[in-house]
Structures are given as structure tokens and as C-alpha cells.
Scaffold this active site. Structure first.
Site, short mmCIF file in Angstrom:
data_model
loop_
_atom_site.label_atom_id
_atom_site.label_comp_id
_atom_site.label_asym_id
_atom_site.label_seq_id
_atom_site.Cartn_x
_atom_site.Cartn_y
_atom_site.Cartn_z
N ARG A 1 -5.99 -0.11 0.95
CA ARG A 1 -6.61 0.12 2.08
C ARG A 1 -7.24 1.72 1.82
O ARG A 1 -7.79 2.05 0.84
CB ARG A 1 -5.69 0.00 3.35
CG ARG A 1 -5.67 -1.28 3.70
CD ARG A 1 -5.38 -1.36 5.10
NE ARG A 1 -4.16 -0.84 5.42
CZ ARG A 1 -3.44 -0.55 6.57
NH1 ARG A 1 -4.20 -1.00 7.58
NH2 ARG A 1 -2.36 -0.18 7.01
N GLN B 1 -1.91 -8.99 -6.55
CA GLN B 1 -1.07 -7.87 -6.44
C GLN B 1 -0.13 -7.94 -5.45
O GLN B 1 0.83 -7.44 -5.28
CB GLN B 1 -2.00 -6.66 -6.06
CG GLN B 1 -3.08 -5.98 -7.04
CD GLN B 1 -3.80 -5.14 -6.71
OE1 GLN B 1 -3.81 -3.82 -6.52
NE2 GLN B 1 -4.94 -5.67 -6.03
N ASP C 1 0.94 -1.11 0.05
CA ASP C 1 0.06 -0.14 0.08
C ASP C 1 0.78 1.27 -0.08
O ASP C 1 0.42 2.51 -0.34
CB ASP C 1 -1.02 -0.19 1.37
CG ASP C 1 -1.77 -1.09 1.41
OD1 ASP C 1 -1.97 -1.97 0.17
OD2 ASP C 1 -2.27 -1.37 2.54
N ARG D 1 -17.39 -3.43 -17.46
CA ARG D 1 -16.97 -4.64 -16.79
C ARG D 1 -16.33 -4.57 -15.61
O ARG D 1 -15.17 -3.84 -15.52
CB ARG D 1 -16.47 -5.98 -17.63
CG ARG D 1 -17.16 -6.31 -18.82
CD ARG D 1 -18.22 -7.47 -18.17
NE ARG D 1 -18.91 -7.99 -19.36
CZ ARG D 1 -19.89 -7.42 -19.82
NH1 ARG D 1 -20.67 -6.34 -19.43
NH2 ARG D 1 -20.75 -8.14 -20.82
O1 F6P Z 1 -2.29 -4.07 3.36
C1 F6P Z 1 -2.32 -4.89 2.38
C2 F6P Z 1 -3.63 -5.39 1.69
O2 F6P Z 1 -3.34 -6.06 0.70
C3 F6P Z 1 -4.37 -4.17 1.57
O3 F6P Z 1 -4.04 -3.54 0.35
C4 F6P Z 1 -5.92 -4.70 1.53
O4 F6P Z 1 -6.79 -3.97 1.83
C5 F6P Z 1 -5.53 -5.83 2.67
O5 F6P Z 1 -4.06 -6.10 2.78
C6 F6P Z 1 -6.23 -7.21 2.43
O6 F6P Z 1 -6.31 -8.03 3.39
P1 F6P Z 1 -6.31 -9.56 3.45
O7 F6P Z 1 -5.28 -10.13 2.81
O8 F6P Z 1 -6.66 -9.69 4.86
O9 F6P Z 1 -7.62 -9.83 2.55
#
Ligand code: F6P
Length: 364
Positions: free
Chosen positions: A185, A288, A141, A280
Site C-alpha cells: 500500500r 506475497q 505491509d 520485463r
Molecule cells: O494490506 C495488504 C494488501 O495485500 C496490500 O499490500 C495490498 O495493497 C492490498 O492488501 C490488496 O488488497 P486486495 O486483497 O483487496 O487486492
């Protein structure tokens, strides 16, 4: 204090480059200081349940280019607010004393904590209980203060940019709107950098709430110019003006219980309903965070690992390795975790994108 044995753990969501950091910490600690390194399994969960293994040079051989973390991670375990279920009911307790007792049983002189704001805040708490710690900033992030960049971010931006390249050809063929949802996030760095690199036509980020009418107007404007397709890059934390975050789930046991997600479907539906143009949603999700780190991330991760060991050797506990311009140096963890690093509305990348005609959905 003479250091003989250190622990290393990876906490929070994984990201490419974690293994490169572990490798650098172990190699440097052994090579320069002959310290023993204990790899703690599954973040703070391993610290609570004493799960760890000694890391030799051969244990970290051949991991530089591999994604994920050989140590495993946890984004729920927090010794200060440890969650467990008793007869189905979630209870949270401060078990930091047990964590510190385990540190003593292991005879750890110091800890390297690799993680984002949650992992580093916990490390800082353990430091206040007497454990010498240093931190290394990790997250795709890029939302940590005090460092220009966290490792893992560059790889995620590359994945987003590659995905947008692929979506361009199919969007063009079908004269469609593709709405690509990316992670991040509450910060828009991934959407902004990935969107710019992939040539997104509309980029929606949490820091700039959007008007649906402005998004629609931009799609119509492009059509009038003969562009029959559009790519909208939307951060999972983007919000339509006057509305809240789109949340996919609540995870009670997690220190940050909200998981964002679902905005791409809302935006794509609204575009299709209001314009009649086929649209879509595509959610890139955990793609990612997976796979091989870029060369940039491997180098940054390696420099962070080396600097963390230097900080320990110099007795600079409570500091975190940070990228400042071209150099990597120590900064207080306290300062890095006090708030999230968000995209300033007039950030040079925002201005650059606007000057190319990219819309952020905030035009009246
Ligand atoms: O903080 C890294 C992240 O990939 C965020 O971008 C995303 O909102 C969150 O973690 C997703 O978390 P989880 O792996 O618990 O689904």
C-alpha cells in the site's frame, strides 16, 4: 467483570500467521482461564449476520503452519459504514447497534480483533459502544504504528527475496532489466526489506518519489561497470516525482476503496523505450500473502495471541499486543491507528542500502 466467553475474528486482507494467532488465543483461553471461544466467520460480516462457531482445542489443532485463516475474512464489512447494494445502487449505513445486539445475543464478554488499521479502528469503535476489545496487529505491509513488526510481514519479505533470487538468474542470462512490483500500500517496508534481502539494484518506495532519469542513469552506470542486467524492486505505492499513485481499481464497497497496482509495467516500459534494453515487469501480487508462515511469524503470532488473552484477563481493554524490541506488550489501539507507519527517509535500512550503492531513484 468475570470473563466466560470471548469472540475472535480476523478482518481485512489475510496473511500468513493468522491461524497461529487463532490457535494461541484458543489454547491459552481454554488452558489458563477455561473461557469459551467463539470464532466469528468472515470478520465483521460474521458479526453482522451472526455466523460463528465454537472453537475447541481440537478445532485449532494442526493449523499452526497453515496460511490464510480458518475463520475466513472480509475487507469490506464495517458495521459503522455497512455497504450493501439496493437495486444496483451502493448504500452505506451505520449498523453498529445491530452488531452490538449480536454480541449480547452471543453473550460475548469480550472480543479479540486480529487485523490491520481498518479492523482495529472498527474494534476501537465497538469498544466505545461498550464492548471490551483487544487487538492483534496483522498485515504483510508492516504499516501499523506502535509495533516494531506486524506478523505476516516477515513471510512476505521471504517470498519477495526468493522471487528476486529466481529473477536474478533469468535477468543475468538475458542481460535484461527485471522490474518486480511488490505490495505494501502506501508504505515501502516490503520493497525495502525484500529488496535489500534479494540484492535489488534499484529500490523504489512511496516515501522517496523517484526520477525516471535517475533510474535510467543507474542502469547505464551498471552497464559501464560490466553489469548487463539490473533488478528494480518497485513498491506498488511508489510514485514518479510530480505524478500520482498508479491505481489498478476502485472498490466502492471497501473502507479503503483504492487498490494500487501497475507501476512495474510503466517503469519497465519507460526503461525499455529510453534505453533500448529489454525490460520485463513481474507483479508478485497475492503470492506475497499466501502459504506457510516463516518460523519468525509463527512465533510472533503465537506471542501476540498469548498477550491478547493476558490483556483481556488483566482488564486492559482497548489495547493491542505490540512488539517493542525483544518484548511483546500492550499499547493503546488509539495510538496504533491514528496514522500509517511509513519508512523514514533516513531509516537505518535505507542508509545501509545506499551505502552499498543501491539507488532509490532520487539522485540528481
Ligand atoms: O494490506 C495488504 C494488501 O495485500 C496490500 O499490500 C495490498 O495493497 C492490498 O492488501 C490488496 O488488497 P486486495 O486483497 O483487496 O487486492
Amino acid at each position: 467483570m468475570a470473563i466466560k466467553r470471548i469472540g475472535v475474528l480476523t478482518g481485512g486482507g489475510d496473511c500468513p500467521g493468522l491461524n497461529a494467532v487463532i490457535r494461541a488465543v484458543v489454547k491459552k483461553a481454554l488452558h489458563d482461564h477455561q473461557w469459551e471461544v467463539l470464532g466469528i466467520h468472515d470478520g465483521y460480516d460474521g458479526l453482522m449476520h451472526r455466523r460463528a462457531k465454537k472453537l475447541s482445542a481440537s478445532a485449532v489443532s494442526n493449523i499452526l503452519s497453515i496460511g490464510g485463516t480458518i475463520l475466513g475474512t472480509s475487507n469490506t464489512a464495517n458495521p459503522f459504514d455497512y455497504a450493501r447494494r439496493v437495486r444496483g445502487k451502493l448504500i452505506k449505513e451505520d449498523r453498529s447497534k445491530e452488531a452490538m445486539a449480536n454480541v449480547r445475543k452471543w453473550k460475548l464478554d469480550a472480543l479479540v480483533a486480529i487485523g490491520g488499521d481498518g479492523t482495529l479502528s472498527i474494534a476501537n469503535g465497538l469498544r466505545k459502544l461498550g464492548l471490551p476489545v483487544v487487538g492483534i496487529p496483522k498485515t504483510i505491509d508492516n504499516d501499523l504504528e506502535e509495533t516494531d513488526m506486524t506478523f505476516g510481514h516477515d513471510t512476505a519479505v521471504q517470498i519477495i527475496s526468493d522471487a528476486i533470487d529466481r529473477l536474478h538468474t533469468t535477468a543475468q542470462s538475458h542481460h535484461r532489466v527485471m522490474v518486480v512490483e511488490v505490495m505494501g500500500r502506501y508504505a515501502g517496508w516490503l520493497a525495502l526489506r525484500g529488496g535489500l534481502a534479494g540484492g535489488g539494484d534499484i529500490i523504489l518506495i512511496p516515501e522517496i518519489p523517484f526520477h525516471m532519469e535517475a533510474v535510467i542513469a543507474e542502469i547505464h552506470r551498471r552497464r559501464r561497470e560490466g553489469k548487463r542486467f539490473s533488478i528494480v524492486v518497485v513498491a506498488e505505492g511508489a510514485t514518479e516525482r510530480g505524478k500520482g499513485y498508479v491505481i489498478s481499481k476502485h472498490l466502492e464497497e471497501s473502507p479503503d476503496p483504492i487498490r494500487l497496482g501497475g507501476i512495474a509495467h510503466q517503469v519497465a516500459d519507460a526503461i525499455e523505450t529510453k534505453t533500448g534494453i529489454s525490460s520485463r515487469p513481474v507483479v508478485l501480487g497475492h503470492l506475497q500473502r499466501g502459504g506457510t508462515p516463516t518460523a519468525f511469524d509463527r512465533d510472533l503470532a503465537t506471542r501476540f495471541g498469548v498477550t491478547a488473552v493476558d490483556l483481556l484477563a488483566e482488564g486492559r481493554f482497548g489495547e493491542m499486543a505490540a512488539l517493542r524490541g525483544a518484548s511483546v506488550r500492550g499499547v493503546p489501539i488509539d495510538r496504533a491507528v491514528r496514522r500509517l507507519k511509513k519508512v523514514p527517509r533516513n531509516h537505518p535500512l535505507v542508509r545501509a542500502a545506499r551505502s552499498l550503492g543501491t539507488s532509490f531513484g532520487d539522485e540528481k
